[in-house]
Each structure stands twice: as C-alpha cells, then as structure tokens.
Design a protein around this motif. Structure first.
Motif, PDB file in Angstrom:
ATOM      1  N   GLN A   1       0.816  -1.213   0.000  1.00  0.00           N
ATOM      2  CA  GLN A   1       0.000   0.000   0.000  1.00  0.00           C
ATOM      3  C   GLN A   1       0.850   1.264   0.000  1.00  0.00           C
ATOM      4  O   GLN A   1       1.910   1.320   0.649  1.00  0.00           O
ATOM      5  CB  GLN A   1      -0.930   0.012   1.219  1.00  0.00           C
ATOM      6  CG  GLN A   1      -1.880  -1.180   1.292  1.00  0.00           C
ATOM      7  CD  GLN A   1      -2.868  -1.220   0.133  1.00  0.00           C
ATOM      8  OE1 GLN A   1      -3.065  -0.225  -0.569  1.00  0.00           O
ATOM      9  NE2 GLN A   1      -3.498  -2.373  -0.071  1.00  0.00           N
ATOM     10  N   ILE A   2       0.370   2.295  -0.680  1.00  0.00           N
ATOM     11  CA  ILE A   2       1.047   3.592  -0.692  1.00  0.00           C
ATOM     12  C   ILE A   2       1.174   4.158   0.715  1.00  0.00           C
ATOM     13  O   ILE A   2       2.160   4.820   1.050  1.00  0.00           O
ATOM     14  CB  ILE A   2       0.313   4.597  -1.616  1.00  0.00           C
ATOM     15  CG1 ILE A   2       1.106   5.912  -1.722  1.00  0.00           C
ATOM     16  CG2 ILE A   2      -1.104   4.834  -1.154  1.00  0.00           C
ATOM     17  CD1 ILE A   2       0.503   6.930  -2.679  1.00  0.00           C
ATOM     18  N   ASN A   3       0.172   3.873   1.572  1.00  0.00           N
ATOM     19  CA  ASN A   3       0.199   4.445   2.918  1.00  0.00           C
ATOM     20  C   ASN A   3       1.431   4.031   3.712  1.00  0.00           C
ATOM     21  O   ASN A   3       1.927   4.798   4.544  1.00  0.00           O
ATOM     22  CB  ASN A   3      -1.062   4.049   3.691  1.00  0.00           C
ATOM     23  CG  ASN A   3      -2.268   4.870   3.293  1.00  0.00           C
ATOM     24  OD1 ASN A   3      -2.173   5.724   2.408  1.00  0.00           O
ATOM     25  ND2 ASN A   3      -3.397   4.628   3.926  1.00  0.00           N
ATOM     26  N   ASP A   4       1.943   2.827   3.482  1.00  0.00           N
ATOM     27  CA  ASP A   4       3.130   2.397   4.217  1.00  0.00           C
ATOM     28  C   ASP A   4       4.357   3.202   3.811  1.00  0.00           C
ATOM     29  O   ASP A   4       5.217   3.495   4.650  1.00  0.00           O
ATOM     30  CB  ASP A   4       3.360   0.901   4.013  1.00  0.00           C
ATOM     31  CG  ASP A   4       2.354   0.059   4.780  1.00  0.00           C
ATOM     32  OD1 ASP A   4       2.157   0.319   5.985  1.00  0.00           O
ATOM     33  OD2 ASP A   4       1.737  -0.828   4.176  1.00  0.00           O
ATOM     34  N   GLY A   5       4.434   3.588   2.539  1.00  0.00           N
ATOM     35  CA  GLY A   5       5.508   4.477   2.119  1.00  0.00           C
ATOM     36  C   GLY A   5       5.350   5.859   2.712  1.00  0.00           C
ATOM     37  O   GLY A   5       6.322   6.479   3.172  1.00  0.00           O
ATOM     38  N   ILE A   6       4.127   6.376   2.731  1.00  0.00           N
ATOM     39  CA  ILE A   6       3.854   7.690   3.296  1.00  0.00           C
ATOM     40  C   ILE A   6       4.166   7.710   4.800  1.00  0.00           C
ATOM     41  O   ILE A   6       4.768   8.661   5.313  1.00  0.00           O
ATOM     42  CB  ILE A   6       2.390   8.087   3.031  1.00  0.00           C
ATOM     43  CG1 ILE A   6       2.194   8.378   1.540  1.00  0.00           C
ATOM     44  CG2 ILE A   6       1.983   9.293   3.875  1.00  0.00           C
ATOM     45  CD1 ILE A   6       0.745   8.625   1.141  1.00  0.00           C
ATOM     46  N   LYS A   7       3.769   6.664   5.513  1.00  0.00           N
ATOM     47  CA  LYS A   7       4.027   6.608   6.958  1.00  0.00           C
ATOM     48  C   LYS A   7       5.521   6.617   7.251  1.00  0.00           C
ATOM     49  O   LYS A   7       5.974   7.242   8.227  1.00  0.00           O
ATOM     50  CB  LYS A   7       3.363   5.368   7.553  1.00  0.00           C
ATOM     51  CG  LYS A   7       1.845   5.462   7.612  1.00  0.00           C
ATOM     52  CD  LYS A   7       1.207   4.162   8.080  1.00  0.00           C
ATOM     53  CE  LYS A   7      -0.311   4.277   8.104  1.00  0.00           C
ATOM     54  NZ  LYS A   7      -0.966   2.995   8.504  1.00  0.00           N
ATOM     55  N   ARG A   8       6.311   5.971   6.427  1.00  0.00           N
ATOM     56  CA  ARG A   8       7.766   5.997   6.623  1.00  0.00           C
ATOM     57  C   ARG A   8       8.320   7.402   6.399  1.00  0.00           C
ATOM     58  O   ARG A   8       9.235   7.833   7.106  1.00  0.00           O
ATOM     59  CB  ARG A   8       8.441   4.993   5.682  1.00  0.00           C
ATOM     60  CG  ARG A   8       8.234   3.536   6.102  1.00  0.00           C
ATOM     61  CD  ARG A   8       8.969   2.585   5.160  1.00  0.00           C
ATOM     62  NE  ARG A   8      10.392   2.897   5.063  1.00  0.00           N
ATOM     63  CZ  ARG A   8      11.304   2.514   5.948  1.00  0.00           C
ATOM     64  NH1 ARG A   8      10.950   1.825   7.015  1.00  0.00           N
ATOM     65  NH2 ARG A   8      12.582   2.833   5.768  1.00  0.00           N
ATOM     66  N   MET A   9       7.758   8.125   5.438  1.00  0.00           N
ATOM     67  CA  MET A   9       8.171   9.518   5.227  1.00  0.00           C
ATOM     68  C   MET A   9       7.816  10.371   6.442  1.00  0.00           C
ATOM     69  O   MET A   9       8.616  11.210   6.885  1.00  0.00           O
ATOM     70  CB  MET A   9       7.507  10.077   3.966  1.00  0.00           C
ATOM     71  CG  MET A   9       7.992   9.441   2.670  1.00  0.00           C
ATOM     72  SD  MET A   9       7.091  10.037   1.198  1.00  0.00           S
ATOM     73  CE  MET A   9       7.607  11.761   1.155  1.00  0.00           C
ATOM     74  N   MET A  10       6.616  10.172   6.988  1.00  0.00           N
ATOM     75  CA  MET A  10       6.211  10.923   8.178  1.00  0.00           C
ATOM     76  C   MET A  10       7.121  10.630   9.362  1.00  0.00           C
ATOM     77  O   MET A  10       7.492  11.535  10.121  1.00  0.00           O
ATOM     78  CB  MET A  10       4.759  10.587   8.535  1.00  0.00           C
ATOM     79  CG  MET A  10       3.726  11.127   7.577  1.00  0.00           C
ATOM     80  SD  MET A  10       2.046  10.668   8.106  1.00  0.00           S
ATOM     81  CE  MET A  10       1.073  11.527   6.850  1.00  0.00           C
ATOM     82  N   GLU A  11       7.495   9.359   9.531  1.00  0.00           N
ATOM     83  CA  GLU A  11       8.374   8.973  10.647  1.00  0.00           C
ATOM     84  C   GLU A  11       9.728   9.654  10.552  1.00  0.00           C
ATOM     85  O   GLU A  11      10.405   9.845  11.579  1.00  0.00           O
ATOM     86  CB  GLU A  11       8.547   7.454  10.655  1.00  0.00           C
ATOM     87  CG  GLU A  11       7.293   6.700  11.073  1.00  0.00           C
ATOM     88  CD  GLU A  11       7.390   5.203  10.805  1.00  0.00           C
ATOM     89  OE1 GLU A  11       8.450   4.766  10.284  1.00  0.00           O
ATOM     90  OE2 GLU A  11       6.420   4.485  11.091  1.00  0.00           O
TER      91      GLU A  11
END
Length: 338
Positions: A199-209
């Motif tokens: 999912q794209i969200n897992d990439g986005i969450k890593r960016m947020m972290e």
C-alpha cells in the motif's frame, strides 16, 4: 511537474459496463473519467506538465486503443506520455512502483476512479500534499489526523472512534516523488503487506516517521465513479458545473425531430432525437439514436439505439439496442433488450 495515474483495476463494482471498457474510460458528461481527472488536476496545478505516466493492467483489457487514447490525453497537455504495466494486482504501492522509471522530481499521483472540482494554491513548501474532502461519515473512509499547525501526522483507515472528518480522496502531491519511491522500495523489499497487497500508505508513513512535512489540500467537490448509481449522480453534478461555467455541451450535428432538450445535458456528435424528451441531467454519446422516449438523470454512451423508453437513473453502454419501458436499468456494451 509529472502526473502519475494508476488505473490497472478493472472496476468490478461498475459491471457490466467495465466488462469491455476500463472504468477510467467510461465517459462522464461526454468525457472519459481519466481525461477529466488529469485535465482538472493540470488546471489546478497551473504549471506545465512534463510527463503523464499511466499504469495499466492486463494488455488484453487495457489494449492498444486504451494506450492510444491516453497518449492523446498527454499530448493535449503538451506532456510526454508514458505507459507502464502492473503485471499483478498487488496493491496501490505496487502499482506506483510499476512506474519507478518516472518517479523523480515533483509529481502528483492520482487514482483514476474519482473526479474533483478544486481551486487552490499548492503548498510547495511541504514535502507532500494529500488532497482531502470533509465527509459526514468518516468511519467509512481513510482519514487524516492533523496537529495544531494543520500538518498531517497520521493516516487512519476507517476509524471506529472519531479522528477527523477529512477523507483521503486518492490524489497526492510530492515535492520529490523519488523519496516515496525509496520508501516503497523498502516496503516491497521487506514484504510489508496488508491483505497480500503493498500500500502507498506504508511508504507515506515511513516519510512521516522521518519528519517530512505533510499538509492537506482541500477540494470543493469530490465525485466518485465506483458504481452505477454514484456514476449517474456524478454525471448530474458534472453537467451542472459545466453549465455554470458556460460550456456548450450540445453538438451542432445533433438532429432533432419533434424533440425537446431540457438542459443541462451533454448531447454528442450525430445524435438523433425523434419524438423524444431528454433531460435534465442526461449525457448521450456520439451516434446514438433515441426515439419515442423520455430520458432524465441518465448516462447513455455511443452508437446505441433507444426506443419506446421511459428512463430515469439509467446507465447504458455502447452499441446497445434497447426497446422497452424499464425505468431503472444498468446495461453493458453490446446488450440487446427488446
């Protein structure tokens, strides 16, 4: 600026229409969904588009005619058109990574099953903008959680307890989409999946972290094209917007004999209306013939013949022959009802 458009899914919720036509190419108010979406995004961005990259599925379904249509769309925007294939339906992150060669520099990623109306300045100081729309039932959507400075700090899928009423609509801006590519590569390499999908969200969450700045971009209107009823409703809304903007939606080649058009309507090239009332809120594709009928709040595609019909909230595909008096129907391409 680039626009990346994943559109590999076959649109099972919109069958039978999507058995022969990919959902992004189904016309709304006379123009395919993906054409409207990409054109409207380009208008909102207000700057030259360098490339439009389309991610397609099975070549047997997304064939040469689809590719030709999409390349024409890119050309209309003065952009390079690129075609990629997602060989397996393994989720949004996997689809995006199928276009990894185009994932560099500033880009918008937009899923081709929705339409928007928006007018705002893009916050280019942010690492990413996630477009959202305020909704009445946030528990049915993925939503964003904001902090006190209006930055997105979390993505929450279908929250059972209230987080916010700002739903993610599937359109994202990245100041450098290459950063997302790197994080999604980590997701793929480490087999991080949900229900067997990346999912794209897992990439986005890593960016947020990693402390990257995400902000919301709010749209004025968000219109779904997920099934027959909402697509007909979206057609109605889009016709209303185009009428208010003064767009001419009735072709000069339309032939009328004892016919009445109640606007707003889109009536395509070489349509024949005989002993018929059409509208309001009807789209009719090119070369379709309507005889002895009353049609409102409906979407009829091209090269069809409709007679002796009283239609409301109907969606009819291409090359359909229909003779009857059903009031609410959904008919796919090449069907015959007599």
């Amino acid at each position: 600026m680039k626009i990346i458009v994943p559109m590999a899914g076959r649109g099972s919720r919109l069958r039978p229409h999507t058995l022969t036509v990919p959902k992004p190419l189904i016309p709304v108010a006379g123009k395919p969904i993906v054409h409207r979406l990409v054109s409207d995004i380009a208008k909102v961005l207000g700057e030259p588009i360098e490339e439009v990259a389309f991610i397609l599925g099975d070549p047997a379904f997304f064939g040469d005619d689809v590719v030709e249509s999409l390349m024409e769309l890119a050309s209309e925007l003065g952009a390079k058109g690129s075609i990629y294939r997602q060989d397996k339906p393994l989720g949004t992150g996997h689809a995006i990574m199928s276009a990894k060669e185009s994932l560099s520099g500033p880009a918008v990623i937009a899923y081709a099953d929705t339409l928007i109306r928006a007018d705002f300045d893009l916050d280019k100081s942010a690492d990413s903008v996630i477009w959202v729309k305020q909704v009445e039932q946030p528990e049915a959507y993925g939503v964003v959680k904001l902090n006190g400075t209006n930055e997105i700090v979390e993505l929450v899928e279908k929250p059972q307890e209230y987080v916010s009423d700002l739903a993610v609509i599937g359109i994202y801006y990245f100041k450098d989409v290459g950063v997302l590519k790197n994080e999604l590569q980590h997701v793929l390499d480490n087999d991080i999946t949900h229900g067997g999908e990346y999912q794209i969200n897992d990439g986005i969450k890593r960016m947020m972290e990693k402390g990257m700045k995400f902000v919301p971009g709010k749209v004025d209107e968000w219109m779904d094209c997920g099934n027959k009823n909402v697509t007909v409703e979206t057609n109605q809304r889009m016709l209303g917007f185009l009428e208010n903007e003064g767009e001419n939606m009735i072709a000069d080649s339309v032939k009328q004999e004892n016919a009445n058009i109640i606007e707003p309507c889109f009536i395509g090239e070489n349509v024949v209306l005989k002993n018929t009332t059409v509208g309001p809120y009807v789209s009719v594709g090119a070369n379709t013939v309507l005889e002895n009928s009353t049609v409102k709040n409906s979407l009829i595609q091209s090269n069809s013949k409709i007679s002796n019909a009283n239609l409301d909230n109907a969606m009819i595909g291409n090359h359909v022959v229909y003779n009857g008096n059903f009031e609410t129907i959904s008919i796919g391409d090449y069907s015959v009802l007599e």
